[in-house]
Design an enzyme around this catalytic site. Structure first.
Site, PDB file in Angstrom:
ATOM      1  N   ASP A  12       0.867  -1.442   0.157  1.00 23.64           N
ATOM      2  CA  ASP A  12      -0.030  -0.050   0.049  1.00 23.64           C
ATOM      3  C   ASP A  12       0.886   1.330  -0.020  1.00 23.64           C
ATOM      4  OD1 ASP A  12      -2.444  -1.402   0.357  1.00 23.64           O
ATOM      5  OD2 ASP A  12      -2.002  -1.768   2.395  1.00 23.64           O
ATOM      6  N   HIS A  40      -3.663  -2.780  -6.763  1.00 24.13           N
ATOM      7  CA  HIS A  40      -3.339  -1.298  -6.773  1.00 24.13           C
ATOM      8  C   HIS A  40      -4.545  -0.554  -6.777  1.00 24.13           C
ATOM      9  CE1 HIS A  40       0.902  -2.502  -7.920  1.00 24.13           C
ATOM     10  NE2 HIS A  40       0.500  -2.829  -8.755  1.00 24.13           N
TER      11      HIS A  40
HETATM   12  P1  GDP Z   1      -0.019  -0.230  -3.682  1.00 30.00           P
HETATM   13  O1  GDP Z   1      -0.632  -1.411  -3.258  1.00 30.00           O
HETATM   14  O2  GDP Z   1       1.499   0.122  -3.453  1.00 30.00           O
HETATM   15  O3  GDP Z   1      -0.207  -0.478  -5.041  1.00 30.00           O
HETATM   16  O4  GDP Z   1      -0.990   0.984  -3.023  1.00 30.00           O
HETATM   17  P2  GDP Z   1      -2.000   1.776  -3.995  1.00 30.00           P
HETATM   18  O5  GDP Z   1      -1.546   2.019  -5.351  1.00 30.00           O
HETATM   19  O6  GDP Z   1      -3.391   1.152  -3.573  1.00 30.00           O
HETATM   20  O7  GDP Z   1      -2.064   3.144  -3.064  1.00 30.00           O
HETATM   21  C1  GDP Z   1      -2.564   3.369  -1.816  1.00 30.00           C
HETATM   22  C2  GDP Z   1      -3.651   4.549  -1.901  1.00 30.00           C
HETATM   23  O8  GDP Z   1      -2.888   5.784  -1.912  1.00 30.00           O
HETATM   24  C3  GDP Z   1      -4.576   4.693  -3.101  1.00 30.00           C
HETATM   25  O9  GDP Z   1      -5.581   4.935  -2.826  1.00 30.00           O
HETATM   26  C4  GDP Z   1      -3.832   6.090  -3.757  1.00 30.00           C
HETATM   27  O10 GDP Z   1      -4.883   6.381  -4.712  1.00 30.00           O
HETATM   28  C5  GDP Z   1      -3.361   6.693  -2.859  1.00 30.00           C
HETATM   29  N1  GDP Z   1      -2.165   7.596  -3.049  1.00 30.00           N
HETATM   30  C6  GDP Z   1      -0.987   7.023  -3.841  1.00 30.00           C
HETATM   31  N2  GDP Z   1      -0.156   8.149  -4.127  1.00 30.00           N
HETATM   32  C7  GDP Z   1      -0.639   9.151  -3.118  1.00 30.00           C
HETATM   33  C8  GDP Z   1       0.003  10.259  -2.663  1.00 30.00           C
HETATM   34  O11 GDP Z   1       0.892  10.906  -3.232  1.00 30.00           O
HETATM   35  N3  GDP Z   1      -1.012  11.155  -1.937  1.00 30.00           N
HETATM   36  C9  GDP Z   1      -1.975  10.583  -1.560  1.00 30.00           C
HETATM   37  N4  GDP Z   1      -2.769  11.646  -0.822  1.00 30.00           N
HETATM   38  N5  GDP Z   1      -2.594   9.393  -1.859  1.00 30.00           N
HETATM   39  C10 GDP Z   1      -1.823   8.548  -2.658  1.00 30.00           C
END
Ligand code: GDP
Length: 424
Positions: A12, A40
């Site tokens: 995440d 993701h």
């Molecule tokens: P993964 O498991 O690493 O792929 O995590 P995700 O892509 O699901 O990201 C987790 C959450 O963080 C998602 O809801 C994204 O939209 C959000 N997110 C990603 N980058 C940022 C950021 O720079 N700022 C904010 N506020 N949210 C972010």
């Protein structure tokens, strides 16, 4: 040339967005491990999507998307996700599935749920997608490879053999009815038909493409802390989350993986149980959880509140090193704009001695965080596009982390949108 986007922490971290951005420049995007148990979140011009099994290149029509041999393949989930994206206006993507990938069977999902229920309070917090039983079978050599769907008679004989063991467990350990070979064969027949348009020798495809000078992106799931060897065993996932495993799970030569982007979040979050030294609790945690991510730190599928903490530089430096990170992307930095002061965990105190090395689980259980406190920047940094335009304290925070994790921070993410990115 191959680039890998992987997690330096517990998952995440925001890999989805970084992957989606880099996918645009790649010819091939490859999933190489894990299954439908994680995913993701991607926000782009088509909307907001949660991808669990499809590679993130599916939004780009020129990209070949590959589900590699290392993936736990849930055929119904792939079909579901394809339906979901196309029904929302995304053109049908190019997709190829390795004939050496193995199938997540309905009985893997069943055993996952039964075992979690049997362990009750001592469970691993599985998402019950069948991943642990799947990989257990794979390495016990009773898994079913996609290629085996080409000889259904031989497969029937194999299935009958597999069910002898499964049925003993079902009736004696779990008190459940037996599985029937006819039902399993019907399930496999369904998978055979659904997969037919996509199956191929993906490693050979990738090998040829790389020789022609094409570029590929390896898309990781979860993060270093969830790696079965280098993570917080046993609270880990069942396949390696490390970039190095891309060589195996996709069948690419290890030396081709030349750029490794470790995604690390500006604070910490973790799902489920397991060691988490920089975890915080109470009102302080509740506030970070509520403000975190994009709409709060709550599980994407379960809605469960995620555990949160401040940045753990010890775990992240280890996380980047084990990934072999050539650069780091620091994400979700915008969320910290409300804090007067921002603690960063810079060491672990274990039995009275302070270390900055990340130890194995037995020692980790006794570790207490050593904090260094940095001043906050107290403004909303969303919308800023140039590094120099970030408030000074914010830049100091980034540079402090960069020093501690021993890895250049090449990208800073300051919002969930694709355009919310600052290159350094
Ligand atoms: P993964 O498991 O690493 O792929 O995590 P995700 O892509 O699901 O990201 C987790 C959450 O963080 C998602 O809801 C994204 O939209 C959000 N997110 C990603 N980058 C940022 C950021 O720079 N700022 C904010 N506020 N949210 C972010």
């Amino acid at each position: 040339m191959v680039t890998a986007v992987v997690g330096a922490n517990w998952g995440d971290e925001g890999k989805g967005k970084i992957t989606d951005m880099l996918a645009e420049q790649a010819d091939i995007v490859i999933r190489f491990q894990g299954g439908a148990n994680a995913g993701h979140t991607i926000k782009n011009s088509y909307g907001k999507f949660a991808l669990h099994t499809l590679p993130s290149g599916v939004f780009h029509q020129d990209v070949m998307n590959i589900i590699g041999n290392g993936v736990a393949l849930s055929v119904d989930r792939v079909a579901e996700e394809l339906r979901e994206i196309t029904s929302r206006g995304v053109p049908a993507p190019q997709l190829m599935i390795s004939d050496r990938a193995q199938l997540v069977m309905s009985y893997h999902v069943l055993f996952d749920a039964l075992e979690e229920a049997r362990l009750a309070g001592k469970s691993f917090g599985s998402t019950k997608s069948g991943i642990a039983p799947f990989y257990s079978d794979k390495f016990a050599k009773i898994g079913i490879q996609v290629s085996e769907l080409r000889d259904m008679d031989a497969l029937r004989e194999k299935v009958e053999g597999i069910l002898v063991g499964k049925n003993v467990l079902l009736t004696h350990l779990y008190g459940q009815p037996e599985l029937r070979a006819d039902d399993i064969m019907a399930e496999l027949e369904r998978y055979r038909e659904a997969l037919a348009p996509y199956v191929g020798d993906t490693a050979s495809y990738i090998g040829k493409a790389l020789k022609e000078g094409k570029t590929a992106l390896l898309e990781g799931q979860l993060g270093t802390m969830k790696d079965p060897d280098h993570g917080i065993y046993p609270m880990v996932t069942s396949s390696s989350t490390l970039a190095g495993y891309g060589a195996i799970g996709a069948g690419v030569p290890p030396y081709e993986i030349r750029r490794i982007v470790a995604v690390t979040k500006a604070y910490s979050s973790a799902v489920g149980a397991g060691e988490f030294v920089s975890e915080i609790f109470g009102d302080e945690a509740e506030e970070l959880r509520r403000r975190g991510g994009d709409g709060g730190e709550y599980g994407a599928t379960t809605g469960r509140p995620r555990r949160v903490g401040f940045y753990d530089a010890v775990a992240s430096r280890y996380g980047c090193r084990l990934q072999g990170a050539t650069e780091a992307a620091l994400t979700v930095l915008d969320v910290l704009g409300y804090l007067d002061e921002i603690p960063v965990c810079v060491g672990y105190e274990i039995d009275g001695t302070v270390t900055d090395e990340f130890p194995a689980t037995t020692e980790l259980r006794r570790a207490k965080p050593v904090w260094e406190v940095l001043p906050g920047w107290k403004t909303d940094i969303r919308g800023i596009r140039r590094y120099e335009d970030l408030p000074e304290n914010c830049r100091k925070y980034v540079e402090f982390i960069e020093g501690k994790i021993d890895c250049p921070v090449s990208m800073v993410s300051n919002g969930p949108g694709r355009e919310d990115i600052i290159y350094r």
